[in-house]
Scaffold this motif. Structure first.
Motif, short mmCIF file in Angstrom:
data_model
loop_
_atom_site.label_atom_id
_atom_site.label_comp_id
_atom_site.label_asym_id
_atom_site.label_seq_id
_atom_site.Cartn_x
_atom_site.Cartn_y
_atom_site.Cartn_z
N HIS A 96 -6.24 8.24 -25.55
CA HIS A 96 -6.52 8.79 -26.88
C HIS A 96 -5.25 9.18 -27.62
CE1 HIS A 96 -10.63 8.56 -25.73
NE2 HIS A 96 -10.59 9.58 -24.88
N ILE A 97 -4.21 9.51 -26.85
CA ILE A 97 -2.92 9.87 -27.44
C ILE A 97 -1.83 9.16 -26.66
CG2 ILE A 97 -3.62 12.11 -28.40
CD1 ILE A 97 -2.47 13.46 -25.97
N SER A 98 -0.70 8.95 -27.31
CA SER A 98 0.43 8.29 -26.64
C SER A 98 1.16 9.28 -25.75
CB SER A 98 1.40 7.74 -27.69
OG SER A 98 0.76 6.80 -28.52
N GLY A 99 1.78 8.75 -24.70
CA GLY A 99 2.61 9.60 -23.86
C GLY A 99 2.39 9.35 -22.38
N GLU A 100 2.91 10.27 -21.58
CA GLU A 100 2.86 10.14 -20.13
C GLU A 100 1.51 10.61 -19.59
OE1 GLU A 100 6.20 12.35 -18.73
OE2 GLU A 100 7.62 10.71 -19.11
N HIS A 101 0.80 9.69 -18.97
CA HIS A 101 -0.50 9.99 -18.36
C HIS A 101 -0.32 10.14 -16.85
CE1 HIS A 101 -1.81 8.65 -22.28
NE2 HIS A 101 -3.06 8.93 -21.98
N GLN A 102 -0.93 11.17 -16.31
CA GLN A 102 -0.80 11.45 -14.87
C GLN A 102 -2.01 10.88 -14.13
OE1 GLN A 102 0.96 15.30 -13.16
NE2 GLN A 102 -1.21 15.60 -12.84
N ILE A 103 -1.73 9.98 -13.19
CA ILE A 103 -2.78 9.38 -12.37
C ILE A 103 -2.64 9.93 -10.95
CG2 ILE A 103 -3.74 7.21 -11.50
CD1 ILE A 103 -2.54 5.84 -13.96
N CYS A 104 -3.72 10.53 -10.46
CA CYS A 104 -3.66 11.23 -9.16
C CYS A 104 -4.73 10.71 -8.21
CB CYS A 104 -3.85 12.73 -9.35
SG CYS A 104 -2.54 13.53 -10.31
N LEU A 105 -4.39 10.76 -6.92
CA LEU A 105 -5.31 10.43 -5.84
C LEU A 105 -5.44 11.64 -4.93
CD1 LEU A 105 -3.80 6.97 -4.91
CD2 LEU A 105 -5.91 7.32 -6.16
N GLN A 106 -6.67 11.93 -4.52
CA GLN A 106 -6.89 13.09 -3.66
C GLN A 106 -8.17 12.92 -2.86
OE1 GLN A 106 -7.05 16.82 -5.79
NE2 GLN A 106 -6.46 18.01 -4.00
N THR A 107 -8.13 13.38 -1.61
CA THR A 107 -9.34 13.34 -0.78
C THR A 107 -10.16 14.60 -1.01
OG1 THR A 107 -8.24 14.42 1.08
CG2 THR A 107 -8.14 12.01 1.00
N ASN A 108 -11.45 14.53 -0.68
CA ASN A 108 -12.32 15.70 -0.82
C ASN A 108 -12.34 16.57 0.44
OD1 ASN A 108 -13.70 13.90 0.78
ND2 ASN A 108 -15.70 14.33 -0.11
N TYR A 113 0.84 -1.20 0.00
CA TYR A 113 0.00 0.00 0.00
C TYR A 113 0.87 1.25 0.00
CZ TYR A 113 -3.53 -3.34 1.57
OH TYR A 113 -4.36 -4.43 1.68
N PHE A 114 0.33 2.33 -0.50
CA PHE A 114 0.99 3.61 -0.31
C PHE A 114 0.03 4.55 0.41
CE2 PHE A 114 -0.70 3.44 -4.63
CZ PHE A 114 -1.51 4.56 -4.69
N ASN A 115 0.57 5.56 1.04
CA ASN A 115 -0.22 6.44 1.89
C ASN A 115 -0.73 7.66 1.14
OD1 ASN A 115 0.14 4.85 4.21
ND2 ASN A 115 2.11 5.79 4.63
N VAL A 116 -1.99 7.97 1.37
CA VAL A 116 -2.61 9.18 0.84
C VAL A 116 -2.86 10.12 2.01
CG1 VAL A 116 -4.58 10.15 -0.41
CG2 VAL A 116 -3.70 7.89 -1.04
N LEU A 117 -2.17 11.26 2.01
CA LEU A 117 -2.33 12.23 3.09
C LEU A 117 -3.51 13.13 2.78
CD1 LEU A 117 -1.18 13.41 5.74
CD2 LEU A 117 0.24 14.91 4.33
N GLU A 118 -4.38 13.28 3.74
CA GLU A 118 -5.60 14.08 3.58
C GLU A 118 -5.25 15.51 3.17
OE1 GLU A 118 -9.81 14.63 6.00
OE2 GLU A 118 -7.96 14.26 7.11
#
Length: 216
Positions: free
Chosen positions: A104-116, A28-33
């Motif tokens: 839709h296009i090739s390249g680096e895609h950014q995947i992000c996690l965030q709390t509300n 697991y990795f940690n998501v800081l609020e």
């Protein structure tokens, strides 16, 4: 007595080293609020990506309000942004589940996690989160597909083979484009280095000629 103590010590060392490793269900990795956590995935054009996640701290996301006894749920959202800045996905996670997107296009895609939420009564909480990504035919649930489209076992295998060939072509096209970009960059860099070398040689010749003239 001394032997017994040694055996106990060895047993404790064994339990301390090996038992926790056997009990850990996953990485697991940690998501800081209140903070956004992002990573980059290199994805080819038209590539299907499937994400499977689990949130072992899901019960801690639901908190009881102290003044009216109502429950407030902190949500962890997964978002995906392509190299052009377009949002491909925004998914509010639950205790466990899956999400999917197609590049839709090739390249680096950014995947992000965030709390509300940014904090809980002034305290930033940390939540564990597990995420596994699968690509191409690995991301397709062929058992579910067979049920939906009433496919035979042979038809499923043919579909798998076609998808694999399609993904190999996508990867080849993406690698070809990356090689072209790398080649153009290398040629541009080599051209600048050559130009600098020529200018440096000209400068040395001019300086040498001027120095000889000044000695006469």
């Amino acid at each position: 007595s001394h032997m017994s103590s040694s055996h106990h010590l060895l047993l404790l060392c064994f339990l301390a080293i090996f038992v926790p490793a056997l009990c850990i269900p996953g990485v697991y990795f940690n998501v800081l609020e209140g903070q956004r956590k992002c990573f980059i995935e290199d994805v080819g054009e038209n590539m299907l990506v499937m994400g499977s996640y689990s949130n072992p701290d899901y019960n801690r996301l639901s908190q009881q309000m102290p003044y009216n006894n109502e429950r407030f749920v902190t949500a962890i959202t997964v978002s995906v942004m392509d190299p052009a800045g377009q949002i491909l996905l925004s998914h509010e996670t639950s205790e466990s589940g899956r999400f999917a997107f197609t590049a839709h296009i090739s390249g680096e895609h950014q995947i992000c996690l965030q709390t509300n939420t940014s904090s809980w009564y002034g305290q930033q909480r940390t939540f564990r989160f597990s995420l596994k990504l699968e690509y191409g035919e690995s991301a397709v649930d062929y058992s579910e597909l067979a049920k939906q489209e009433h496919l035979s076992a042979i038809e499923v295998e043919v579909r798998k083979l076609n998808d694999k060939i399609k993904n190999i072509r996508i990867e080849q096209e993406y690698m070809k484009k990356r090689e072209e970009v790398f080649r153009d960059t290398s040629e541009s860099t080599n051209g600048r280095v050559l130009l600098w070398a020529v200018l440096e040689s000209v400068f040395i010749l001019v300086f040498g000629f001027y120095h000889l003239q000044s000695l006469k």
